[in-house]
Scaffold this active site. Structure first.
Site, PDB file in Angstrom:
ATOM      1  N   ASP A 251       0.723  -1.139   0.238  1.00 48.16           N
ATOM      2  CA  ASP A 251       0.090   0.475  -0.106  1.00 48.16           C
ATOM      3  C   ASP A 251       0.971   1.176  -0.293  1.00 48.16           C
ATOM      4  OD1 ASP A 251       0.605  -1.353   2.416  1.00 48.16           O
ATOM      5  OD2 ASP A 251       0.039   0.472   3.255  1.00 48.16           O
ATOM      6  N   ASP A 261       4.798   7.959   0.668  1.00 50.70           N
ATOM      7  CA  ASP A 261       4.442   7.670   2.286  1.00 50.70           C
ATOM      8  C   ASP A 261       5.649   7.513   3.440  1.00 50.70           C
ATOM      9  OD1 ASP A 261       2.085   7.963   1.691  1.00 50.70           O
ATOM     10  OD2 ASP A 261       1.317   5.656   2.315  1.00 50.70           O
TER      11      ASP A 261
HETATM   12  P1  AMP Z   1       1.068   3.910   6.215  1.00 50.89           P
HETATM   13  O1  AMP Z   1       1.044   4.051   7.988  1.00 50.89           O
HETATM   14  O2  AMP Z   1       0.742   4.818   5.638  1.00 50.89           O
HETATM   15  O3  AMP Z   1       1.645   2.562   6.740  1.00 50.89           O
HETATM   16  O4  AMP Z   1      -0.324   3.414   7.456  1.00 50.89           O
HETATM   17  C1  AMP Z   1      -1.380   1.995   7.018  1.00 50.89           C
HETATM   18  C2  AMP Z   1      -2.439   2.684   7.005  1.00 50.89           C
HETATM   19  O5  AMP Z   1      -3.271   3.171   8.793  1.00 50.89           O
HETATM   20  C3  AMP Z   1      -3.719   2.927   5.504  1.00 50.89           C
HETATM   21  O6  AMP Z   1      -4.994   3.170   5.519  1.00 50.89           O
HETATM   22  C4  AMP Z   1      -3.626   5.161   6.802  1.00 50.89           C
HETATM   23  O7  AMP Z   1      -4.604   6.192   6.708  1.00 50.89           O
HETATM   24  C5  AMP Z   1      -3.928   5.012   8.268  1.00 50.89           C
HETATM   25  N1  AMP Z   1      -3.795   4.889   9.255  1.00 50.89           N
HETATM   26  C6  AMP Z   1      -2.006   5.859   9.592  1.00 50.89           C
HETATM   27  N2  AMP Z   1      -2.280   6.639  10.777  1.00 50.89           N
HETATM   28  C7  AMP Z   1      -3.649   6.896  10.973  1.00 50.89           C
HETATM   29  C8  AMP Z   1      -4.524   7.507  12.000  1.00 50.89           C
HETATM   30  N3  AMP Z   1      -3.899   8.457  12.689  1.00 50.89           N
HETATM   31  N4  AMP Z   1      -5.935   8.007  11.205  1.00 50.89           N
HETATM   32  C9  AMP Z   1      -6.726   6.913  10.811  1.00 50.89           C
HETATM   33  N5  AMP Z   1      -6.435   6.140   9.725  1.00 50.89           N
HETATM   34  C10 AMP Z   1      -4.494   6.258  10.118  1.00 50.89           C
HETATM   35 MG    MG Z   2       0.598   4.478   3.754  1.00 57.20          MG
END
Ligand code: AMP
Ligand code: MG
Length: 493
Positions: A251, A261
């Site tokens: 992702d 990201d």
């Molecule tokens: P990542 O850190 O980009 O790998 O995020 C993984 C997933 O967690 C994604 O679907 C993000 O949108 C979700 N996510 C991360 N932090 C938050 C947050 N503070 N609130 C809501 N969703 C989150």
């Molecule tokens: Mg992400």
């Protein structure tokens, strides 16, 4: 609304409902701009005065959107550390629209930290100011290095607090990307058997990013080849500057080969191939030297999604996918090896790439700083080792460097050319400044503890010209002292 407001276009929002959820940003209390990217604003055709004014600030904070914005959260899934997760999606980011930039390219504007969405699960949809500062610095630095990346248009403080390990000030990053389609976006549909959506998404990606594939004999095969190639180039770019993404889940893997990201990323100081910074990467899955293999693995997941499009016959499709995937290692080397040769000032040739890799082995054994070694080499004359001290002293075992340098000089002499030209060429590929972890941490700490953004602004200014010696900022070129070393980086959100 003023005439200077951006004219949004919303092609992704125009896709069927399965692709996204319509959701507006949640307003914030007291938005304050921290830094605005005027150069990028101009590229996007945005009026910098408008952007810095009341309406611009309202847009960047999500407090009010210009007419024509059709905000959405994009749906996607993904493999996180190898584990299948069927539903991720934009949980703390909202796509507010697309702009056609000055060159005619369509660009996404996304607000990261803009509030809850249907994908937020238990998250608050917000971001601390720390990750905002980190992503702003990192993505603009990568751009300055010439590496494909999402960009940062603005960073804002929200005037609100978020609860993380501690209570921290909230922030929003306005991120710009050529698009936000990920490998995980394909997986979202393919793994739930939604073939029509997979085809729609593939067509969308072709139309938007790879129009030449349309004319190809097998357009979806051509698409897969292009995506494999862009990832190969991207990973080579990362490795040549010592970048470790830290969380290369599917992702977080863009189908257009942009770095996307920024979470627990880091740049190596003393070089070691197995370096890991991310606090959650306990197995070293996303270590520096694992990144080519992981990109390959991610592309295999993408290929699985595309099977039905590659060939009507299942076996033929699998064979085709395997054949195309099999080209990844050679494609990666075709980007990485010439880049390595260039880093030591030699023409692209396998022997020269090997020589550079030998040097990296020595750095690893001798705990030498990757950036300083490559940059320092540029200044060494080819006719003898008399001036080698500043570089050889970077190695725990300087004698090992002497041996290497003798071989290197032989190649330099054999290849001809004068030292001044070589120095110029080497300094264009070996940055003097990198976003070292302790520097990013310094900027983040000042932001979180005191809402002091001066370290961030200073770093940003210096890192915008990473290939230029800036003696007045020599302190930012130095590796961390032992007590300054940051060995662990965090997702933070
Ligand atoms: P990542 O850190 O980009 O790998 O995020 C993984 C997933 O967690 C994604 O679907 C993000 O949108 C979700 N996510 C991360 N932090 C938050 C947050 N503070 N609130 C809501 N969703 C989150
Ligand atoms: Mg992400």
């Amino acid at each position: 609304m003023s005439a200077a407001a951006p004219q949004f276009d919303n092609s992704y929002a125009g896709l069927p409902d399965a692709f996204h959820d319509r959701v507006a940003p949640t307003p914030v209390a007291r938005p304050e701009p921290i830094i605005l990217n005027h150069e990028l604003a101009a590229e996007l055709g945005l009026d910098p005065d408008w952007l810095a004014g009341e309406e611009g600030l309202a847009m960047l904070s999500g407090n009010a959107l210009p007419e024509g914005s059709d905000p959405i959260a994009m749906g996607y899934a993904g493999h996180q550390f190898g584990q299948w997760v069927p539903r991720l999606g934009d949980g703390r980011a909202i796509l507010i629209g697309e702009l056609i930039d000055r060159t005619g390219q369509r660009r996404d504007l996304q607000l990261k930290g803009a509030g809850r969405t249907p994908y937020s699960r238990r998250g608050d949809g917000r971001s601390s100011i720390g990750p905002v500062v980190r992503e702003y610095l990192a993505s603009e630095f990568m751009h300055a290095l010439g590496i494909p990346t999402t960009r940062a248009l603005a960073a804002l403080a929200t005037g609100e607090e978020v609860v993380r390990q501690k209570i921290e000030p909230g922030g929003i990053l306005c991120r710009v990307a050529a698009s936000h389609v990920r490998v995980g976006t394909f997986e979202f549909f393919a793994r739930s058997g939604r073939s029509d959506e997979v085809r729609q998404l593939a067509d969308y990606v072709i139309d938007r990013h790879y129009p030449d594939c349309r004319g190809a004999d097998q357009s979806y095969q051509a698409l897969l080849v292009e995506i494999i190639d862009r990832q190969a180039r991207l990973i080579a770019d990362w490795l040549r500057v010592g970048f470790i993404h830290g969380v290369m889940n599917t992702d977080n893997c863009s189908v257009i080969g942009e770095t996307i990201d920024y979470g627990p990323f880091g740049f190596v100081d003393t070089f070691h191939p197995a370096t890991v910074y991310s606090s959650i990467d306990v197995g070293g899955r996303y270590a520096y030297n694992q990144q080519p293999a992981i990109a390959h693995w991610n592309l295999a997941r993408l290929s699985e999604c595309l099977l039905e499009l590659l060939d009507e016959d299942r076996q033929q499709a699998v064979d085709c996918a395997n054949e195309l995937l099999g080209t990844f290692p050679a494609r990666f080397e075709a980007y990485f090896h010439p880049a390595l040769a260039a880093k030591i000032g030699l023409p692209p040739d396998e022997t020269h790439a090997r020589l550079a890799l030998d040097l990296m082995d020595l750095m690893s054994a001798g705990e030498a700083d990757m950036t300083l070694v490559f940059r320092g080499l540029a200044t060494l004359p080819s006719n003898g080792p008399e001036h080698d001290d500043p570089v050889r002293a970077l190695f725990a075992d300087p004698a090992a460097f002497d041996q290497w340098a003798a071989d290197w000089r032989q190649r330099l002499v054999a290849c001809g050319g004068d030292d001044e030209n070589r120095r110029g060429a080497m300094e264009k590929v070996n940055p003097a400044f990198v976003l070292r972890n302790h520097l990013a941490q310094w900027a983040v700490d000042a932001a979180i503890e005191r809402l002091d953004f001066e370290p961030m602004r200073r770093l940003h200014g210096v890192l915008a010209r990473p290939f230029v010696d800036q003696p007045e900022h020599a302190d930012l070129a130095r590796p961390p002292r032992p007590e300054q070393r940051v060995t662990t980086t965090f997702c933070g959100t």
